[in-house]
Design a protein around this motif. Structure first.
Motif, mmCIF file in Angstrom:
data_model
loop_
_atom_site.group_PDB
_atom_site.id
_atom_site.type_symbol
_atom_site.label_atom_id
_atom_site.label_comp_id
_atom_site.label_asym_id
_atom_site.label_seq_id
_atom_site.Cartn_x
_atom_site.Cartn_y
_atom_site.Cartn_z
ATOM 1 N N THR A 66 0.854 -1.186 0.000
ATOM 2 C CA THR A 66 0.000 0.000 0.000
ATOM 3 C C THR A 66 0.894 1.242 0.000
ATOM 4 O O THR A 66 2.094 1.159 0.231
ATOM 5 N N ASP A 67 0.272 2.388 -0.253
ATOM 6 C CA ASP A 67 1.002 3.650 -0.147
ATOM 7 C C ASP A 67 1.284 3.941 1.318
ATOM 8 O O ASP A 67 0.605 3.454 2.211
ATOM 9 N N GLY A 68 2.274 4.757 1.561
ATOM 10 C CA GLY A 68 2.569 5.169 2.931
ATOM 11 C C GLY A 68 3.884 4.622 3.426
ATOM 12 O O GLY A 68 4.568 3.845 2.753
ATOM 13 N N ARG A 69 4.216 5.034 4.623
ATOM 14 C CA ARG A 69 5.473 4.642 5.249
ATOM 15 C C ARG A 69 5.400 3.188 5.733
ATOM 16 O O ARG A 69 4.362 2.744 6.227
ATOM 17 N N PRO A 70 6.509 2.440 5.609
ATOM 18 C CA PRO A 70 6.495 1.049 6.096
ATOM 19 C C PRO A 70 6.228 0.997 7.601
ATOM 20 O O PRO A 70 6.617 1.886 8.351
ATOM 21 N N ALA A 71 5.586 -0.070 8.035
ATOM 22 C CA ALA A 71 5.290 -0.277 9.452
ATOM 23 C C ALA A 71 6.597 -0.431 10.236
ATOM 24 O O ALA A 71 7.620 -0.831 9.672
ATOM 25 N N PRO A 72 6.562 -0.147 11.539
ATOM 26 C CA PRO A 72 7.783 -0.292 12.357
ATOM 27 C C PRO A 72 8.411 -1.683 12.270
ATOM 28 O O PRO A 72 9.640 -1.798 12.238
ATOM 29 N N VAL A 73 7.604 -2.724 12.207
ATOM 30 C CA VAL A 73 8.154 -4.082 12.132
ATOM 31 C C VAL A 73 8.914 -4.272 10.823
ATOM 32 O O VAL A 73 9.938 -4.966 10.774
ATOM 33 N N VAL A 74 8.452 -3.643 9.750
ATOM 34 C CA VAL A 74 9.128 -3.746 8.455
ATOM 35 C C VAL A 74 10.447 -2.973 8.496
ATOM 36 O O VAL A 74 11.477 -3.460 8.018
ATOM 37 N N ARG A 75 10.423 -1.785 9.086
ATOM 38 C CA ARG A 75 11.657 -0.991 9.191
ATOM 39 C C ARG A 75 12.687 -1.722 10.065
ATOM 40 O O ARG A 75 13.883 -1.724 9.750
ATOM 41 N N ALA A 76 12.237 -2.340 11.146
ATOM 42 C CA ALA A 76 13.153 -3.091 12.014
ATOM 43 C C ALA A 76 13.750 -4.280 11.272
ATOM 44 O O ALA A 76 14.955 -4.560 11.376
ATOM 45 N N ALA A 77 12.921 -4.985 10.518
ATOM 46 C CA ALA A 77 13.417 -6.127 9.748
ATOM 47 C C ALA A 77 14.414 -5.667 8.689
ATOM 48 O O ALA A 77 15.439 -6.327 8.461
ATOM 49 N N ALA A 78 14.145 -4.534 8.053
ATOM 50 C CA ALA A 78 15.069 -4.007 7.042
ATOM 51 C C ALA A 78 16.423 -3.701 7.665
ATOM 52 O O ALA A 78 17.470 -3.981 7.074
ATOM 53 N N THR A 79 16.413 -3.145 8.875
ATOM 54 C CA THR A 79 17.675 -2.849 9.567
ATOM 55 C C THR A 79 18.442 -4.129 9.867
ATOM 56 O O THR A 79 19.654 -4.208 9.652
ATOM 57 N N MET A 80 17.741 -5.160 10.343
ATOM 58 C CA MET A 80 18.386 -6.438 10.643
ATOM 59 C C MET A 80 18.941 -7.077 9.369
ATOM 60 O O MET A 80 20.083 -7.544 9.343
#
Length: 194
Positions: free
Chosen positions: A108-122
């Motif tokens: 969807t449009d919009g900013r990624p959810a916190p869980v997605v941002r955390a996973a991206a960092t990992m």
């Protein structure tokens, strides 16, 4: 890139399953790059191969010369959870995670959810790169039949994905990349003397 102009919802093409077949296709055609788009269940394949005591298809892809795997997942809680599990399985099997590019595809449009941002960092710490692909309703509805109608953010993300793959290849095999392999010709059969 091998592709087709079929509808987005059409079933996949019947293509070779063996990774070495793709490598041979590239070598025979003299292509500099081949993009193999599969719906391959990476973690399941690795675990099934281990249980069956056989080499898996994922291992075959990882062992190809000059291969840069690109793992894609939905940028959702369940999508990144499955991707993180796959990364852990690949790491446990000694697969080349440092040559993996991860693409998180927004649903969807919009900013990624916190869980997605955390996973991206990992994942960024364990893989070569993590790229976010924004939601684009044009692609969802029509695929790539009209690529000029895609959003500029989508085209920019595609350029970042291509750059990440090329940077990964350069890091792994040097700059410039080695020349494409040339297949060895098969010997001509000799007729038996009579």
């Amino acid at each position: 890139m091998l592709t087709d102009t079929r509808d987005w919802h059409a079933p996949p093409l019947k293509l070779p399953e063996q990774p070495a077949a793709w490598y041979q296709l590239a070598a025979i055609g003299g292509w500099q790059a081949v993009v193999a788009d599969t719906a391959h269940p990476v973690a399941h394949d690795v675990l099934a191969a281990r249980c069956d005591n056989r080499p898996g298809q994922t291992q075959g892809w990882g062992e190809l010369p000059y291969a840069v795997p690109v793992l894609c997942a939905a940028a959702t809680a369940s999508g990144v959870q499955a991707l993180q599990q796959a990364a852990m399985v690949l790491h446990a099997e000694g697969m080349p995670l440092q040559r993996v590019v991860v693409v998180l595809v927004a649903a969807t449009d919009g900013r990624p959810a916190p869980v997605v941002r955390a996973a991206a960092t990992m994942l960024a710490a364990r893989t070569s790169a993590v790229v976010h692909l924004p939601f684009d309703p044009q692609i969802r509805a029509h695929g790539l039949r009209e690529p000029l109608r895609t959003r500029s953010k989508t085209r920019q993300a595609a350029a970042r994905i291509a750059a990440a793959v090329l940077d990964t290849a350069h890091h792994a095999w040097g700059t410039p990349l080695p020349a494409a392999p040339i297949p060895v010709p098969l010997p001509h059969p000799v007729a038996p003397a009579s």
